[in-house]
Design a protein around this motif. Structure first.
Motif, PDB file in Angstrom:
ATOM      1  N   ARG A  25       0.838  -1.199   0.000  1.00  0.00           N
ATOM      2  CA  ARG A  25       0.000   0.000   0.000  1.00  0.00           C
ATOM      3  C   ARG A  25       0.863   1.235   0.000  1.00  0.00           C
ATOM      4  N   GLY A  29      -1.088   6.439   6.512  1.00  0.00           N
ATOM      5  CA  GLY A  29      -1.758   5.410   7.284  1.00  0.00           C
ATOM      6  C   GLY A  29      -1.140   4.035   7.179  1.00  0.00           C
ATOM      7  N   HIS A  30      -0.231   3.851   6.254  1.00  0.00           N
ATOM      8  CA  HIS A  30       0.410   2.540   6.090  1.00  0.00           C
ATOM      9  C   HIS A  30       1.369   2.284   7.249  1.00  0.00           C
ATOM     10  N   ARG A  99      -6.601   1.364  15.913  1.00  0.00           N
ATOM     11  CA  ARG A  99      -7.339   1.735  14.709  1.00  0.00           C
ATOM     12  C   ARG A  99      -6.548   1.378  13.454  1.00  0.00           C
ATOM     13  N   ARG A 100      -5.291   1.773  13.421  1.00  0.00           N
ATOM     14  CA  ARG A 100      -4.482   1.530  12.225  1.00  0.00           C
ATOM     15  C   ARG A 100      -4.167   0.052  12.041  1.00  0.00           C
ATOM     16  N   GLY A 102      -6.147  -2.367  12.940  1.00  0.00           N
ATOM     17  CA  GLY A 102      -7.398  -2.922  12.407  1.00  0.00           C
ATOM     18  C   GLY A 102      -7.548  -2.677  10.917  1.00  0.00           C
ATOM     19  N   GLU A 103      -7.208  -1.466  10.474  1.00  0.00           N
ATOM     20  CA  GLU A 103      -7.280  -1.148   9.049  1.00  0.00           C
ATOM     21  C   GLU A 103      -6.302  -2.002   8.243  1.00  0.00           C
ATOM     22  N   GLU A 104      -5.092  -2.119   8.766  1.00  0.00           N
ATOM     23  CA  GLU A 104      -4.052  -2.886   8.069  1.00  0.00           C
ATOM     24  C   GLU A 104      -4.437  -4.362   7.981  1.00  0.00           C
ATOM     25  N   ALA A 106      -7.465  -5.613   8.085  1.00  0.00           N
ATOM     26  CA  ALA A 106      -8.599  -5.751   7.159  1.00  0.00           C
ATOM     27  C   ALA A 106      -8.111  -5.739   5.713  1.00  0.00           C
ATOM     28  N   TYR A 107      -7.153  -4.870   5.411  1.00  0.00           N
ATOM     29  CA  TYR A 107      -6.584  -4.817   4.064  1.00  0.00           C
ATOM     30  C   TYR A 107      -5.895  -6.147   3.727  1.00  0.00           C
TER      31      TYR A 107
END
Length: 149
Positions: A25, A29-30, A99-100, A102-104, A106-107
């Motif tokens: 990515r 946010g990465h 939060r980050r 969780g995003e990572e 999910a990706y």
């Protein structure tokens, strides 16, 4: 290349080359690989000192000081007193880190689901089982077990 271990070596080399996870990515946010792994460990195990992280990862404390300093500046982790009352300060995952992460995650899961879309549920489960066994054997030899859910 007829020995099965030669094939495993070759395939693991290719796996490291493919960008199936968030490392590919781009943009804000990465999480870099080391932050992702430290955050996963703190999420699984709870607060840890630099010494505990050093033991867990087999890294020297100066490397971990650099990593944790960068992660604190980014708001991913925070330093707290030892919840058990010990002298060492510990790191815990901060809300931004949760939060980050969780995003990572999910990706990464989405990318894996794309690749495994045509696999049966039984094949995916068997593959996950073999990966867990492979990692667990490495951890046993290295004497650094990783907590699992």
């Amino acid at each position: 290349m007829d020995k099965p271990t030669h094939l495993v070596e070759f395939e693991t080399m290719l796996l490291g080359r493919h960008g199936l996870t968030a490392k590919t990515r781009r943009g804000a946010g990465h999480l870099d690989r080391s932050a992702y792994i430290v955050l996963c460990r703190l999420q699984m195990q709870g607060p840890m000192s630099v010494g505990e992280l050093s033991d867990a990862f087999g890294l020297d404390t100066s490397t971990l000081h650099r990593q944790t300093t960068a992660m604190m500046k980014a708001g991913l982790i925070e330093r707290i007193p030892d919840p058990a009352g010990g002298m060492a300060r510990k790191f815990r995952i901060a809300d931004e880190g949760e939060r980050r992460l969780g995003e990572e995650r999910a990706y990464n899961i989405s990318a894996l689901e794309t690749v495994l879309r045509e696999w049966s549920a039984a094949d995916v489960a068997a593959f996950a089982g073999f990966l867990e066994r492979f990692n667990s054997d490495i951890e046993r030899i290295d004497r650094r077990p990783w907590p699992r859910p």
